[in-house]
Each structure stands twice: as C-alpha cells, then as structure tokens.
Design a protein around this motif. Structure first.
Motif, PDB file in Angstrom:
ATOM      1  N   UNK A  43      63.795  22.089  29.242  1.00  0.00           N
ATOM      2  CA  UNK A  43      63.289  22.038  30.603  1.00  0.00           C
ATOM      3  C   UNK A  43      64.148  22.735  31.636  1.00  0.00           C
ATOM      4  N   UNK A  44      65.028  23.660  31.214  1.00  0.00           N
ATOM      5  CA  UNK A  44      65.890  24.309  32.197  1.00  0.00           C
ATOM      6  C   UNK A  44      65.793  25.840  32.243  1.00  0.00           C
ATOM      7  N   UNK A  45      65.252  26.488  31.214  1.00  0.00           N
ATOM      8  CA  UNK A  45      65.313  27.960  31.176  1.00  0.00           C
ATOM      9  C   UNK A  45      64.103  28.659  31.803  1.00  0.00           C
ATOM     10  N   UNK A  46      62.985  28.007  31.938  1.00  0.00           N
ATOM     11  CA  UNK A  46      61.707  28.495  32.491  1.00  0.00           C
ATOM     12  C   UNK A  46      60.989  29.521  31.616  1.00  0.00           C
ATOM     13  N   UNK A  47      61.437  29.748  30.389  1.00  0.00           N
ATOM     14  CA  UNK A  47      60.736  30.697  29.516  1.00  0.00           C
ATOM     15  C   UNK A  47      59.314  30.221  29.210  1.00  0.00           C
ATOM     16  N   UNK A  48      59.079  28.917  29.259  1.00  0.00           N
ATOM     17  CA  UNK A  48      57.763  28.361  28.912  1.00  0.00           C
ATOM     18  C   UNK A  48      56.927  28.017  30.140  1.00  0.00           C
ATOM     19  N   UNK A  49      57.347  28.487  31.316  1.00  0.00           N
ATOM     20  CA  UNK A  49      56.628  28.140  32.544  1.00  0.00           C
ATOM     21  C   UNK A  49      55.200  28.680  32.498  1.00  0.00           C
ATOM     22  N   UNK A  50      54.256  27.903  33.009  1.00  0.00           N
ATOM     23  CA  UNK A  50      52.858  28.336  33.053  1.00  0.00           C
ATOM     24  C   UNK A  50      52.223  27.865  34.352  1.00  0.00           C
ATOM     25  N   UNK A  51      51.133  28.532  34.733  1.00  0.00           N
ATOM     26  CA  UNK A  51      50.407  28.174  35.945  1.00  0.00           C
ATOM     27  C   UNK A  51      49.175  27.360  35.578  1.00  0.00           C
TER      28      UNK A  51
END
Length: 101
Positions: A43-51
């Motif tokens: 939950x810290x790198x944002x590689x899996x961030x989605x909208x």
C-alpha cells in the motif's frame, strides 16, 4: 456467470473478471492467472493505483495507509486530484465496480 460473485471491469483493457467478496483486485487477478500491475503489495508504492469509475460504494472505505498513499500520489500528480483513486492491493471489493488502470 455466478451471480453471487461481484464482477470488476477494467474499462481500459476491457477485461471483466469475477471477484470474491472482500478480495483485492491484485489478489483476484492473480488467482485467475491475469496481470494486474503492482509493486510492493503493502500500500505504499502506488504501482497498483486505479481509478474507480462506477461502484465506489462497493469498495470498503479507505484504510489509513491507503488514504495517505493516495493523498501523497495526488500531491505529486495534480491531474489526479479530481479522480477517485484506490489501491489494487488494499481496496477490498464487495460488489460490482468499473475501473480504469
């Protein structure tokens, strides 16, 4: 289609999969042998961030770590401030959603 399982749809890749209730997108895609880009899974790198496009009410509320990570991401990426973002490794899905990744 199993109507007791929610579906998640990536509007960019046109992939739709079934997801177990309370499962994360990263876990669901991996379980089905599909790629969902990710990095640390903490939950810290944002590689899996989605909208989230539709179905925000079908995702558990933000955890503290997820909220802080997304706020930091939006500070670094002003164009993302208006987007409803979640992390694929943290957001637990409880119903149908449509998203962009």
């Amino acid at each position: 289609r199993n109507f007791s399982m929610p579906t998640v749809s990536n509007l960019v890749t046109k992939q739709t999969i079934e997801i177990e209730k309370n499962e994360t997108l990263c876990d669901a895609f991996e379980r089905q042998g599909l790629n969902f880009p990710h990095g640390c899974l903490a939950g810290v790198c944002t590689a899996c961030i989605f909208e989230v496009v539709e179905g925000l009410e079908n995702i558990f509320p933000l955890s503290g770590i997820e909220k802080k990570t997304i706020e930091n991401y939006q500070e670094r990426n002003p164009q993302a401030k208006e987007q409803t973002l979640r992390l694929g490794c943290r957001a637990k899905i409880i119903g149908d959603i449509n998203f962009k990744k």
